[in-house]
Design an enzyme around this catalytic site. Structure first.
Site, PDB file in Angstrom:
ATOM      1  N   ARG A 442      50.876  42.718  33.620  1.00 55.67           N
ATOM      2  CA  ARG A 442      51.543  43.026  34.887  1.00 55.67           C
ATOM      3  C   ARG A 442      53.062  42.806  34.778  1.00 55.67           C
ATOM      4  O   ARG A 442      53.691  42.208  35.633  1.00 55.67           O
ATOM      5  CB  ARG A 442      50.977  42.178  36.018  1.00 55.67           C
ATOM      6  CG  ARG A 442      51.085  42.829  37.379  1.00 55.67           C
ATOM      7  CD  ARG A 442      50.835  41.841  38.504  1.00 55.67           C
ATOM      8  NE  ARG A 442      50.726  42.538  39.768  1.00 55.67           N
ATOM      9  CZ  ARG A 442      50.897  41.964  40.951  1.00 55.67           C
ATOM     10  NH1 ARG A 442      51.176  40.688  41.054  1.00 55.67           N
ATOM     11  NH2 ARG A 442      50.789  42.663  42.047  1.00 55.67           N
ATOM     12  N   ASP A 477      49.694  31.844  43.269  1.00 56.78           N
ATOM     13  CA  ASP A 477      49.055  32.905  42.501  1.00 56.78           C
ATOM     14  C   ASP A 477      49.314  32.728  40.999  1.00 56.78           C
ATOM     15  O   ASP A 477      50.209  31.955  40.589  1.00 56.78           O
ATOM     16  CB  ASP A 477      49.580  34.271  42.970  1.00 56.78           C
ATOM     17  CG  ASP A 477      48.506  35.351  42.894  1.00 56.78           C
ATOM     18  OD1 ASP A 477      47.584  35.219  42.076  1.00 56.78           O
ATOM     19  OD2 ASP A 477      48.610  36.329  43.654  1.00 56.78           O
ATOM     20  N   ASN A 479      48.806  35.587  37.898  1.00 60.25           N
ATOM     21  CA  ASN A 479      48.274  36.940  37.751  1.00 60.25           C
ATOM     22  C   ASN A 479      48.060  37.462  36.335  1.00 60.25           C
ATOM     23  O   ASN A 479      48.025  38.679  36.137  1.00 60.25           O
ATOM     24  CB  ASN A 479      49.155  37.910  38.530  1.00 60.25           C
ATOM     25  CG  ASN A 479      48.711  37.984  39.987  1.00 60.25           C
ATOM     26  OD1 ASN A 479      47.526  38.058  40.256  1.00 60.25           O
ATOM     27  ND2 ASN A 479      49.642  37.917  40.908  1.00 60.25           N
ATOM     28  N   ASP A 547      40.057  39.735  44.613  1.00 58.54           N
ATOM     29  CA  ASP A 547      40.917  40.805  45.133  1.00 58.54           C
ATOM     30  C   ASP A 547      40.069  41.944  45.694  1.00 58.54           C
ATOM     31  O   ASP A 547      40.590  42.828  46.368  1.00 58.54           O
ATOM     32  CB  ASP A 547      41.816  41.357  44.023  1.00 58.54           C
ATOM     33  CG  ASP A 547      43.050  40.490  43.798  1.00 58.54           C
ATOM     34  OD1 ASP A 547      43.305  39.591  44.629  1.00 58.54           O
ATOM     35  OD2 ASP A 547      43.754  40.701  42.792  1.00 58.54           O
TER      36      ASP A 547
HETATM   37  C1  GLA Z   1      47.482  39.175  43.292  1.00 56.93           C
HETATM   38  C2  GLA Z   1      46.713  38.585  44.443  1.00 56.93           C
HETATM   39  C3  GLA Z   1      46.891  39.457  45.670  1.00 56.93           C
HETATM   40  C4  GLA Z   1      48.373  39.574  45.992  1.00 56.93           C
HETATM   41  C5  GLA Z   1      49.146  40.089  44.790  1.00 56.93           C
HETATM   42  C6  GLA Z   1      50.639  40.017  45.024  1.00 56.93           C
HETATM   43  O1  GLA Z   1      46.908  40.377  42.881  1.00 56.93           O
HETATM   44  O2  GLA Z   1      45.383  38.396  44.132  1.00 56.93           O
HETATM   45  O3  GLA Z   1      46.192  38.930  46.779  1.00 56.93           O
HETATM   46  O4  GLA Z   1      48.873  38.308  46.371  1.00 56.93           O
HETATM   47  O5  GLA Z   1      48.848  39.349  43.617  1.00 56.93           O
HETATM   48  O6  GLA Z   1      51.372  40.500  43.980  1.00 56.93           O
END
Ligand code: GLA
Length: 746
Positions: A442, A477, A479, A547
């Site tokens: 990402r 978060d 990611n 998600d």
């Molecule tokens: C992740 C989280 C989402 C959101 C995005 C923001 O994917 O799981 O809920 O917060 O990041 O970039």
């Protein structure tokens, strides 16, 4: 007393009356050298055998106090190929002397010796904690095994401290927290959870066969692929609520492994701790290494009983607000409405709409900081974006407060975009191997939190953010997972310590932040449920489950989630339909009922809602507030599993049995069959309960229908034994009702 305080007090009182008499006893018999831990209906026993090894003797339903275990005696194997070292169920085996099953500890010494044989030295008993000291037969390597028992649930916490008292550094290549053993048998079933991004927590069940089944993460964090949880059922009872079940879960948010094996003599061994893959912890003289805690429990009340025990344990003993955490407020999150396009006016407009339906917490998601326009830039630069918020966050926060909500903010503290001021200034702060490519996920790299300067930077900006702004909640978060986990700033021998040091520093940041800002609540998110475990849950009040917010997919994700974790931390948002693969199919009510089985949130774009949508949401949020204590902190019964069936039903019962909430879902009516009868559980059979519909009431059955009309009120026995009919027909249908115990004088 405020409403919230009153609820907490009631919950505490309910806990007190519903819990069995809490008692635990740890006993050592000096004649037989047997240790026995009796706690909440379970007995766990092991002894020092004739070889001076620690040998497991029993784990299961409580035995009589008068039952005496004979002294432990090592098994002599049954062939020269299976020496006693391998066939004796050791509590914590060093790799040495011909050990072919999974070792708990493997060490390479600087002189090339790799043989480690751990013998009992001494022990101490301190309240509910037993500590056993082991030592190698020749070298000054000590291991302290800790056993802590929870008197309410009988759940044992096991961990080890490995200490180097030699005069040279040594290399730990494998360090497990514990090995659990079950008696020889061929009738065991293993339950475990697998998944992926947007498809977490799918329950798997399979017979345990000779060999190993490995559950693990090599990703640097807990991961979506496996949850660090297992359960072993004997005779695989079809009933959720009866039968022997042993279960366990690792409290660690880094790379981990649980190995389930059936050994040569058909005993079951479950060993878990740090993942030995790419592990290599250099322990200098005088240093020690702590393992994570591996929790384990036993119940005779089936897999449903196992999860209820685990839920109670997590609520009372793990969560940061233990033993009586506050109920999760209903939140609104801006992500799916605005994605990165956040600004003051847009967020304020959403906040007004959220407040109008009864939302209690407004959370602004990604996009508010640095030069963050999309996911290519900005991570690492934690200043408020001056174009989007020319007056800082204060006007928005004040507005949110004036609407009666508290304010939460999204952060991703452990990451950096190469396109950021932070990375331009500190390219050496990320995990990397010198001269090698840095794989992005990402468009971001992982900051090496094991470094003290990185740790201090992350703590520093978070502390400043929370000090300068009235922030009640952080959505934390994470990611991506690790790649190229190098740490060039330290010597090659020390680099692999990153697997431990990173997570220790993560925990210390969370701990210090919470200590300095006691009102602050935190959510653990990692692209959905990629970092959910009992380690992170010591510092975070809730988790983002997935998600994937499709309300139908969520039924099985949530079902799987609750095998290992309490619904009290399971956040579930109502988002817009179309979502994923059910365009336009599910009603607002269906979506709410799916989400109301955990911590309720709304993530839809409220700018697109109709007045009818707002009215439905307002009604259901008000209904949710009446049952959330029961849903979040009560006893969960999975009446019908959503796995592979057309219908699914959950029931939550408050600990004092005064309230129950029932959610029923239908995927598709096939062949026009009526909805199966629902048999409730866990009620007081003699008490009278009144029915209240949470959803709109399904059409009443006609006079000649095969369905029995739902009574206005009936006894607990009626609901549990006669059962009730809910008239659901068609596709993606749902209904929910509540039962309230009628007071004796009513
Ligand atoms: C992740 C989280 C989402 C959101 C995005 C923001 O994917 O799981 O809920 O917060 O990041 O970039």
């Amino acid at each position: 007393m405020t409403c919230m305080h009153l609820r907490t007090a009631l919950f505490t009182a309910a806990l007190a009356c519903a819990a069995p008499a809490a008692s635990a006893q740890i006993h050592y018999n000096p004649q037989t050298h047997v240790f026995r831990i009796d706690s909440a209906g379970t007995t766990y026993a092991f002894g020092v055998n004739d070889m001076q090894e620690l040998q497991q003797l029993y784990w299961g339903k409580a035995l009589a106090a008068s039952d005496n275990f004979p002294a432990a005696r090592s098994n002599d194997g049954n062939a020269s190929f299976d020496p006693a070292t391998s066939t004796t169920p050791q509590e914590y085996a060093g790799w040495g002397a011909g050990l072919y099953v999974e070792p708990a500890l493997k060490i390479t010494f600087p002189d090339g010796n790799r043989d480690l044989v751990l013998h009992y030295v001494s022990h101490t008993i301190d309240g509910n904690t037993l500590t056993i000291r082991l030592k190698d037969i020749e070298r000054e390597v000590f291991v302290s095994l800790r056993y802590t028992t929870d008197p309410q649930t009988g759940i044992l916490g096991r961990s080890a401290v490995i200490e180097n008292r030699t005069s040279d550094p040594l290399l730990i290549e494998q360090a497990e927290s514990a090995t659990w053993t079950l008696p020889r048998g061929t009738d065991y079933t293993l339950d475990y959870l697998t998944g992926r991004w947007a498809g977490e927590d799918q329950l798997q069940q399979e017979a345990i066969r000779p060999g190993q089944r490995v559950l693990e993460s090599r990703r640097g964090s807990t991961g979506h692929q496996n949850s660090p949880w297992f359960a072993v059922e004997r005779d695989h009872a079809t009933d959720q609520d009866t039968g022997d079940v042993w279960f366990g879960t690792l409290a660690w948010s880094g790379s981990w492994r649980i190995t389930v094996e059936q050994d040569q003599l058909r005993a079951i061994r479950i060993t878990g701790g740090y993942n030995p893959f790419d592990f290599g912890y250099r322990l200098a003289p005088g240093q020690s290494l702590d393992t994570p805690v591996f929790y384990g429990g036993y119940t005779h009340d089936g897999i449903g009983g196992a999860s209820r025990l685990l839920h109670r344990f997590e609520i009372a003993s793990i969560l940061p607000q233990k033993p009586t955490p506050k109920a999760r407020p209903v939140l609104y999150n801006s992500w799916e409405a605005t994605e990165f396009n956040v600004d003051e006016a847009g967020q304020e407009a959403l906040a007004e709409k959220a407040a109008s339906i009864g939302v209690e917490r407004f959370v602004m998601d990604d996009g508010w900081f640095g030069q963050r326009k999309d996911d290519h830039a900005g991570l690492g630069d934690w200043y408020v974006n001056p174009q989007k918020f020319p007056h800082g966050l204060k006007p928005l926060i004040d507005k949110v407060h004036s609407l009666g909500m508290d304010f939460g903010l999204w952060v991703e503290p452990e990451m950096v975009n190469p396109d950021s001021d932070l990375y331009r200034k500190h390219p050496d702060w990320v995990l990397n191997f010198t001269g090698r490519p840095r794989t992005e996920g990402r468009n971001q790299l992982v900051l090496n939190l094991a470094r003290q300067d990185v740790r201090d930077y992350v703590y520093g900006f978070l502390d400043k953010l929370v000090t300068e702004n009235d922030i009640a909640f952080l959505k934390w978060d994470y990611n991506r997972n690790w790649s190229e986990p190098g740490w060039p700033a330290v010597s090659p021998e020390e680099q692999k310590q990153v697997y431990v040091q990173y997570i220790d520093n993560l925990y210390s940041i969370l701990r210090e932040l919470r200590a300095k800002h006691p009102g602050l609540e935190i959510e653990s998110c990692s692209g959905g449920g990629g970092r959910v475990d009992l380690g992170i849950l010591r510092y975070t009040d809730e988790v983002w489950t997935s998600d994937n917010t499709d309300p139908f997919d969520r039924l099985s994700i949530q079902d799987g989630f609750t095998y290992a974790f309490t619904p009290g931390v399971m956040m579930a948002w109502v988002t817009d339909s179309p979502a994923w693969r059910h365009p336009g199919i599910t009603s607002v009510e269906y979506r709410f009922l799916s989400s109301m089985q955990g911590g309720l949130g709304v993530g839809a774009n409220l700018n697109h809602w109709t007045p009818e949508d707002f009215a439905t949401a307002k009604r259901l949020i008000a209904e949710y507030k009446q049952i959330r204590e029961t849903v979040q902190h009560g006893s969960l019964y999975r009446l019908v599993s959503p796995r592979g069936s057309e219908d699914s039903v959950t029931e939550s019962v408050s600990l004092d049995r005064s309230q129950a909430a029932v959610f029923a879902f239908l995927h598709t009516s096939q062949f026009g069959y009526p909805y199966p009868r629902i048999y409730l559980r866990g009620l007081d059979p003699k008490a009278e309960y009144r029915v209240h519909w949470i959803s709109s009431e399904p059409e009443k059955p006609g006079p000649h229908s095969e369905l029995t009309p739902m009574p206005d009120h009936a006894s607990g026995a009626w609901f549990m034994s006669h059962g009730v009919d809910v008239n659901l027909r068609g596709d993606f249908q749902a209904a929910a009702f509540r039962l309230d115990r009628v007071a004796a004088d009513e």
